[in-house]
Write a protein that holds these residues in place. Structure first.
Motif, PDB file in Angstrom:
ATOM      1  N   ALA A   1      -4.018  17.806  -1.187  1.00 29.66           N
ATOM      2  CA  ALA A   1      -5.012  18.790  -1.413  1.00 29.66           C
ATOM      3  C   ALA A   1      -5.486  19.430  -0.068  1.00 29.66           C
ATOM      4  O   ALA A   1      -5.904  20.579  -0.166  1.00 29.66           O
ATOM      5  CB  ALA A   1      -6.189  17.800  -1.958  1.00 29.66           C
ATOM      6  N   VAL A   2      -5.707  18.839   1.066  1.00 32.13           N
ATOM      7  CA  VAL A   2      -6.032  19.291   2.203  1.00 32.13           C
ATOM      8  C   VAL A   2      -5.023  20.267   2.619  1.00 32.13           C
ATOM      9  O   VAL A   2      -5.712  21.415   2.978  1.00 32.13           O
ATOM     10  CB  VAL A   2      -6.220  18.208   3.433  1.00 32.13           C
ATOM     11  N   ASN A   3      -3.687  20.230   2.350  1.00 33.34           N
ATOM     12  CA  ASN A   3      -2.965  21.005   2.838  1.00 33.34           C
ATOM     13  C   ASN A   3      -2.998  22.496   2.135  1.00 33.34           C
ATOM     14  O   ASN A   3      -2.880  23.614   2.451  1.00 33.34           O
ATOM     15  CB  ASN A   3      -1.404  20.635   2.818  1.00 33.34           C
ATOM     16  N   LEU A   4      -3.201  21.866   0.779  1.00 29.12           N
ATOM     17  CA  LEU A   4      -3.397  23.341  -0.391  1.00 29.12           C
ATOM     18  C   LEU A   4      -4.763  24.195   0.089  1.00 29.12           C
ATOM     19  O   LEU A   4      -4.384  25.363  -0.150  1.00 29.12           O
ATOM     20  CB  LEU A   4      -3.306  22.661  -1.883  1.00 29.12           C
ATOM     21  N   ALA A   5      -5.703  23.356   0.501  1.00 28.36           N
ATOM     22  CA  ALA A   5      -6.979  24.095   0.641  1.00 28.36           C
ATOM     23  C   ALA A   5      -6.594  25.007   2.294  1.00 28.36           C
ATOM     24  O   ALA A   5      -7.274  26.043   2.226  1.00 28.36           O
ATOM     25  CB  ALA A   5      -7.934  23.163   1.159  1.00 28.36           C
ATOM     26  N   LYS A   6      -5.556  24.600   2.840  1.00 31.53           N
ATOM     27  CA  LYS A   6      -5.541  25.564   3.986  1.00 31.53           C
ATOM     28  C   LYS A   6      -4.633  26.746   3.683  1.00 31.53           C
ATOM     29  O   LYS A   6      -4.736  27.715   4.428  1.00 31.53           O
ATOM     30  CB  LYS A   6      -4.783  24.764   5.048  1.00 31.53           C
ATOM     31  N   VAL A   7      -3.830  26.808   2.742  1.00 26.25           N
ATOM     32  CA  VAL A   7      -2.873  27.800   2.395  1.00 26.25           C
ATOM     33  C   VAL A   7      -3.360  28.715   1.189  1.00 26.25           C
ATOM     34  O   VAL A   7      -2.521  29.520   0.911  1.00 26.25           O
ATOM     35  CB  VAL A   7      -1.342  27.238   2.527  1.00 26.25           C
ATOM     36  N   ILE A   8      -4.345  28.156   0.351  1.00 22.29           N
ATOM     37  CA  ILE A   8      -4.538  28.863  -0.763  1.00 22.29           C
ATOM     38  C   ILE A   8      -4.793  30.245  -0.905  1.00 22.29           C
ATOM     39  O   ILE A   8      -4.446  30.996  -1.707  1.00 22.29           O
ATOM     40  CB  ILE A   8      -5.681  27.929  -1.488  1.00 22.29           C
TER      41      ILE A   8
END
Length: 305
Positions: free
Chosen positions: A36-43
């Motif tokens: 989720a944290v990684n997705l938040a960075k690249v969304i």
């Protein structure tokens, strides 16, 4: 029905899209906190793709409205300006330049460069659609709010904001009306003074000699000739950030931005989510995703199931 009637009706239908979910793509819920944290960075990297999909679907949405059928149809221009035009028996041709905005990005990166001369009949408006995934970082794209403003008003706000001779020049394109359609130019450009302090004083005297209204921008051939004399005589650089919509201080767009940042999604306002996800503080981001999106660590057995 005339040009302004078509644009007014289209604006009303687009305003009704607030809260509408487009079934064009579904981002899966992350299965772990780290994911989720990684997705938040690249969304935000999905923004160009989803922005284009929203533009396509907006044209289809307008063509489903019976009120337009008698007079024509909306068609997307790709490439071309504006993004959508109403082809039929209404003249001058109504148009919509559609800008999809992902408000978790650092700013509204869309640019608006077309000359004031392009809007002499105020026939083209700018439609801005703010969107986010349903659950901030996952789910289907949902329209948060819509803003439709006159293209002429955006061009006027842009030129008034930027133009400040001799320090900053806004220049019209050269006359390209004799060229084929694909080679005609309608975009303005911004130039920043790069000369010495002494040269700046000289340039200032030159501008003062133009009269009391020297700094009031005009897209006329006579005024543009004066600006090009400055460009020839002194050193300027082309401003690559020129005409970003987020920077022109258009009253209607500024109100729209405030509305969007105050929309509540998944327990917080968009503005609060924006500040948290752009903070780069992983502990804060992790806590917020766990608390508001109910994302938790899964065991390896649960993941395999």
């Amino acid at each position: 029905m005339n040009t302004q009637d078509v644009i007014r009706l289209a604006s009303q239908y687009l305003a009704n899209l607030s809260g509408h979910t487009f079934d064009v793509l579904d981002i899966s819920k992350p299965v772990t906190v780290n994911a989720a944290v990684n997705l938040a960075k690249v969304i935000s990297k999905l923004s160009p793709l989803l922005g284009n999909l929203i533009e396509f679907n907006t044209v289809e949405f307008l063509n489903k409205q019976d009120d337009f059928a008698e007079f024509g149809t909306w068609q997307r221009q790709d490439p071309g300006f504006p993004d959508a035009i109403f082809v039929g028996n209404v003249q001058p041709t109504p148009g919509l330049e559609i800008k999809a905005w992902f408000p978790l990005a650092t700013e509204i990166t869309a640019r608006f460069k077309d000359s004031q001369n392009h809007f002499q009949f105020d026939q083209t408006h700018v439609a801005m659609l703010a969107w986010l995934p349903e659950k901030i970082i996952y789910g289907k794209p949902r329209i948060l709010d819509v803003c439709v403003v006159s293209g002429l008003s955006v061009a006027l706000a842009r030129d008034t904001h930027y133009h400040n001779p001799p320090d900053y020049l806004v220049l019209e394109p050269e006359d390209t009306t004799q060229r084929t359609a694909n080679l005609q130019q309608t975009n303005t450009s911004g130039y920043k003074f790069q000369g010495s302090a002494t040269e700046f004083l000289e340039a200032q005297k030159m501008v003062d000699s133009w009269g009391a209204e020297a700094k009031i921008y005009k897209p006329t051939r006579e005024y543009q000739h004066l600006l090009r004399e400055l460009l020839i005589r002194y050193k300027y650089r082309l401003d690559t950030n020129f005409a970003k919509i987020d920077r022109i201080v258009h009253p209607g767009i500024e109100k729209f931005k405030k509305r969007v940042y105050n929309v509540e999604v998944s327990g917080m306002t968009v503005g609060q989510w924006n500040r948290i996800l752009s903070s780069r503080r992983e502990d804060t981001i992790t806590k917020s995703l766990q608390e508001y999106l109910e994302i938790r660590e899964e065991s390896i057995d649960e993941l395999l199931d």
